[in-house]
Structure formats: C-alpha cells, structure tokens
Design a protein around this motif. Structure first.
Motif, PDB file in Angstrom:
ATOM      1  N   TRP A  40      -6.697   9.103  -9.876  1.00 37.01           N
ATOM      2  CA  TRP A  40      -6.134   7.761  -9.869  1.00 37.01           C
ATOM      3  C   TRP A  40      -7.238   6.702  -9.883  1.00 37.01           C
ATOM      4  O   TRP A  40      -7.020   5.596 -10.371  1.00 37.01           O
ATOM      5  CB  TRP A  40      -5.258   7.545  -8.640  1.00 37.01           C
ATOM      6  CG  TRP A  40      -3.919   8.221  -8.698  1.00 37.01           C
ATOM      7  CD1 TRP A  40      -3.486   9.156  -9.598  1.00 37.01           C
ATOM      8  CD2 TRP A  40      -2.844   8.006  -7.795  1.00 37.01           C
ATOM      9  NE1 TRP A  40      -2.220   9.548  -9.300  1.00 37.01           N
ATOM     10  CE2 TRP A  40      -1.785   8.858  -8.199  1.00 37.01           C
ATOM     11  CE3 TRP A  40      -2.671   7.202  -6.688  1.00 37.01           C
ATOM     12  CZ2 TRP A  40      -0.576   8.900  -7.528  1.00 37.01           C
ATOM     13  CZ3 TRP A  40      -1.461   7.248  -6.014  1.00 37.01           C
ATOM     14  CH2 TRP A  40      -0.426   8.090  -6.437  1.00 37.01           C
ATOM     15  N   LEU A  41      -8.403   7.033  -9.348  1.00 38.65           N
ATOM     16  CA  LEU A  41      -9.504   6.078  -9.330  1.00 38.65           C
ATOM     17  C   LEU A  41      -9.913   5.670 -10.745  1.00 38.65           C
ATOM     18  O   LEU A  41     -10.447   4.583 -10.941  1.00 38.65           O
ATOM     19  CB  LEU A  41     -10.704   6.662  -8.574  1.00 38.65           C
ATOM     20  CG  LEU A  41     -10.490   6.818  -7.071  1.00 38.65           C
ATOM     21  CD1 LEU A  41     -11.614   7.651  -6.470  1.00 38.65           C
ATOM     22  CD2 LEU A  41     -10.378   5.459  -6.395  1.00 38.65           C
ATOM     23  N   THR A  57      -8.270  -2.853  -9.824  1.00 42.56           N
ATOM     24  CA  THR A  57      -8.450  -3.750  -8.692  1.00 42.56           C
ATOM     25  C   THR A  57      -9.177  -3.056  -7.540  1.00 42.56           C
ATOM     26  O   THR A  57      -9.008  -1.856  -7.310  1.00 42.56           O
ATOM     27  CB  THR A  57      -7.096  -4.276  -8.174  1.00 42.56           C
ATOM     28  OG1 THR A  57      -6.300  -3.171  -7.735  1.00 42.56           O
ATOM     29  CG2 THR A  57      -6.353  -5.049  -9.252  1.00 42.56           C
ATOM     30  N   SER A  58      -9.966  -3.831  -6.828  1.00 39.12           N
ATOM     31  CA  SER A  58     -10.706  -3.268  -5.697  1.00 39.12           C
ATOM     32  C   SER A  58      -9.744  -2.844  -4.589  1.00 39.12           C
ATOM     33  O   SER A  58      -9.998  -1.858  -3.896  1.00 39.12           O
ATOM     34  CB  SER A  58     -11.740  -4.259  -5.176  1.00 39.12           C
ATOM     35  OG  SER A  58     -11.130  -5.462  -4.797  1.00 39.12           O
ATOM     36  N   SER A  98       0.818  -1.215   0.000  1.00 45.17           N
ATOM     37  CA  SER A  98       0.000   0.000   0.000  1.00 45.17           C
ATOM     38  C   SER A  98       0.851   1.263   0.000  1.00 45.17           C
ATOM     39  O   SER A  98       0.549   2.218  -0.718  1.00 45.17           O
ATOM     40  CB  SER A  98      -0.939   0.017   1.204  1.00 45.17           C
ATOM     41  OG  SER A  98      -1.866  -1.025   1.119  1.00 45.17           O
ATOM     42  N   ASP A  99       1.906   1.288   0.811  1.00 48.12           N
ATOM     43  CA  ASP A  99       2.756   2.481   0.860  1.00 48.12           C
ATOM     44  C   ASP A  99       3.419   2.758  -0.482  1.00 48.12           C
ATOM     45  O   ASP A  99       3.627   3.917  -0.853  1.00 48.12           O
ATOM     46  CB  ASP A  99       3.823   2.355   1.947  1.00 48.12           C
ATOM     47  CG  ASP A  99       3.252   2.557   3.337  1.00 48.12           C
ATOM     48  OD1 ASP A  99       2.186   3.199   3.460  1.00 48.12           O
ATOM     49  OD2 ASP A  99       3.858   2.056   4.309  1.00 48.12           O
ATOM     50  N   ASN A 134      -9.996   0.844  -3.130  1.00 46.19           N
ATOM     51  CA  ASN A 134     -10.319   1.023  -1.719  1.00 46.19           C
ATOM     52  C   ASN A 134      -9.238   1.796  -0.980  1.00 46.19           C
ATOM     53  O   ASN A 134      -9.535   2.657  -0.146  1.00 46.19           O
ATOM     54  CB  ASN A 134     -10.558  -0.326  -1.046  1.00 46.19           C
ATOM     55  CG  ASN A 134     -11.832  -0.984  -1.520  1.00 46.19           C
ATOM     56  OD1 ASN A 134     -12.751  -0.327  -2.003  1.00 46.19           O
ATOM     57  ND2 ASN A 134     -11.897  -2.298  -1.394  1.00 46.19           N
ATOM     58  N   ARG A 135      -7.980   1.495  -1.267  1.00 45.59           N
ATOM     59  CA  ARG A 135      -6.874   2.199  -0.598  1.00 45.59           C
ATOM     60  C   ARG A 135      -6.843   3.680  -0.994  1.00 45.59           C
ATOM     61  O   ARG A 135      -6.619   4.542  -0.150  1.00 45.59           O
ATOM     62  CB  ARG A 135      -5.530   1.565  -0.941  1.00 45.59           C
ATOM     63  CG  ARG A 135      -5.408   0.127  -0.602  1.00 45.59           C
ATOM     64  CD  ARG A 135      -5.205  -0.108   0.851  1.00 45.59           C
ATOM     65  NE  ARG A 135      -4.907  -1.530   0.967  1.00 45.59           N
ATOM     66  CZ  ARG A 135      -5.117  -2.253   2.026  1.00 45.59           C
ATOM     67  NH1 ARG A 135      -5.599  -1.725   3.071  1.00 45.59           N
ATOM     68  NH2 ARG A 135      -4.857  -3.529   2.041  1.00 45.59           N
ATOM     69  N   ILE A 136      -7.067   3.964  -2.257  1.00 49.22           N
ATOM     70  CA  ILE A 136      -7.074   5.362  -2.717  1.00 49.22           C
ATOM     71  C   ILE A 136      -8.238   6.114  -2.076  1.00 49.22           C
ATOM     72  O   ILE A 136      -8.064   7.225  -1.553  1.00 49.22           O
ATOM     73  CB  ILE A 136      -7.150   5.437  -4.257  1.00 49.22           C
ATOM     74  CG1 ILE A 136      -5.858   4.883  -4.872  1.00 49.22           C
ATOM     75  CG2 ILE A 136      -7.394   6.874  -4.717  1.00 49.22           C
ATOM     76  CD1 ILE A 136      -5.954   4.606  -6.377  1.00 49.22           C
ATOM     77  N   ARG A 137      -9.432   5.518  -2.095  1.00 43.73           N
ATOM     78  CA  ARG A 137     -10.600   6.171  -1.477  1.00 43.73           C
ATOM     79  C   ARG A 137     -10.374   6.430   0.009  1.00 43.73           C
ATOM     80  O   ARG A 137     -10.706   7.509   0.523  1.00 43.73           O
ATOM     81  CB  ARG A 137     -11.846   5.306  -1.663  1.00 43.73           C
ATOM     82  CG  ARG A 137     -12.421   5.379  -3.039  1.00 43.73           C
ATOM     83  CD  ARG A 137     -13.771   4.645  -3.085  1.00 43.73           C
ATOM     84  NE  ARG A 137     -14.208   4.495  -4.447  1.00 43.73           N
ATOM     85  CZ  ARG A 137     -14.325   3.337  -5.084  1.00 43.73           C
ATOM     86  NH1 ARG A 137     -14.067   2.201  -4.464  1.00 43.73           N
ATOM     87  NH2 ARG A 137     -14.710   3.299  -6.342  1.00 43.73           N
TER      88      ARG A 137
END
Length: 143
Positions: free
Chosen positions: A106-107, A112-113, A64-65, A117-120
C-alpha cells in the motif's frame, strides 16, 4: 493556515496586476487544479487531496480506521483498485472489511504523508506484536 493565507494574498495581488479578467480566471484555475484534486464522499462532503492521490489516500483522509480496513472502492459508481488515482469531481465510496488490514505494498499506492505514516505505524505495531509472540514461544520452548 499561513500557507493558505499566503496563497490568498498572492491571489489578491495577482488580481490587482491583471488587466484581463478571463486570463486571470484561467491562471487561477490552472494553478489550483495543478496542485489538488477536489472529490466528494457519498454524503456530498468535499475533500481536497494532492494531485496523484489514490482512493487509499482518500480513505485515510476521511478517517484512519476507514483506511486501515479499506477493502475496495467505487469511483463514480464503478469498482476500482486501491491504487486508482482520483480525479477532480470524483465521488468516492470506500468499501471496508474488518478482516482487511494494511499491506506493505500500500505504501506504493499512496501519496499523502498522512496515509504513509498511518500505514507504516500499523505495520510496525503488527511486527512488534508478532515479535513478542515469537519471543515468548522461543522462551517457553527453551524452558
């Protein structure tokens, strides 16, 4: 896991039904490669992602980072945009910067979900932090 085993069971049943091994191999390749792309990290690690994934999806798949701070990417040694769709066999190197943070646009680039999800979540967290700061400033001005 159960979906992977279901696919494997289906594959074994298909082997039993096929009389032509060449036809079977072609069918398996077509089925496998229509759904996923297999790509490599610079260290040689293999990653499977859905077809249509971007280098941003890859970054979030690795960590994620890495996704949060993805400033660019090289695919097979060539610079590409963050929305670049990856292909089977690509070697992907993510370029990161501590100053880079996720953008709402970026969305539109990710499939991929996990990446979505991480961006949101990142955007929501930053909006909340901003709202708290603005709220405190408004209260301080009012007093």
């Amino acid at each position: 896991e159960s979906t992977r085993f279901a696919w494997l069971r289906e594959l074994v049943n298909e082997v039993r039904r096929q009389s032509d091994p060449i036809e079977f191999v072609n069918a398996v390749k077509e089925d496998l490669f229509l759904k996923e792309v297999l790509v490599f990290s610079p260290g040689g690690d293999l990653y499977a992602l859905p077809r249509g994934s971007s280098v941003l999806d890859f970054a979030f798949k690795v960590h994620s980072d890495l996704g949060y701070h993805c400033a660019g990417a090289k695919v097979n040694g060539k610079m590409v945009s963050l929305k670049h769709q990856i292909k089977n066999g690509d070697m992907i190197e993510i370029l990161e910067s501590i100053h880079q943070t996720p953008k709402r646009e970026w969305l539109q680039y990710v499939r991929t979900s996990k990446a979505k999800n991480r961006i949101r979540a990142w955007l929501k967290r930053r909006q909340r932090e901003h709202s708290i700061v603005v709220g405190k400033e408004m209260i301080n001005r009012g007093l």
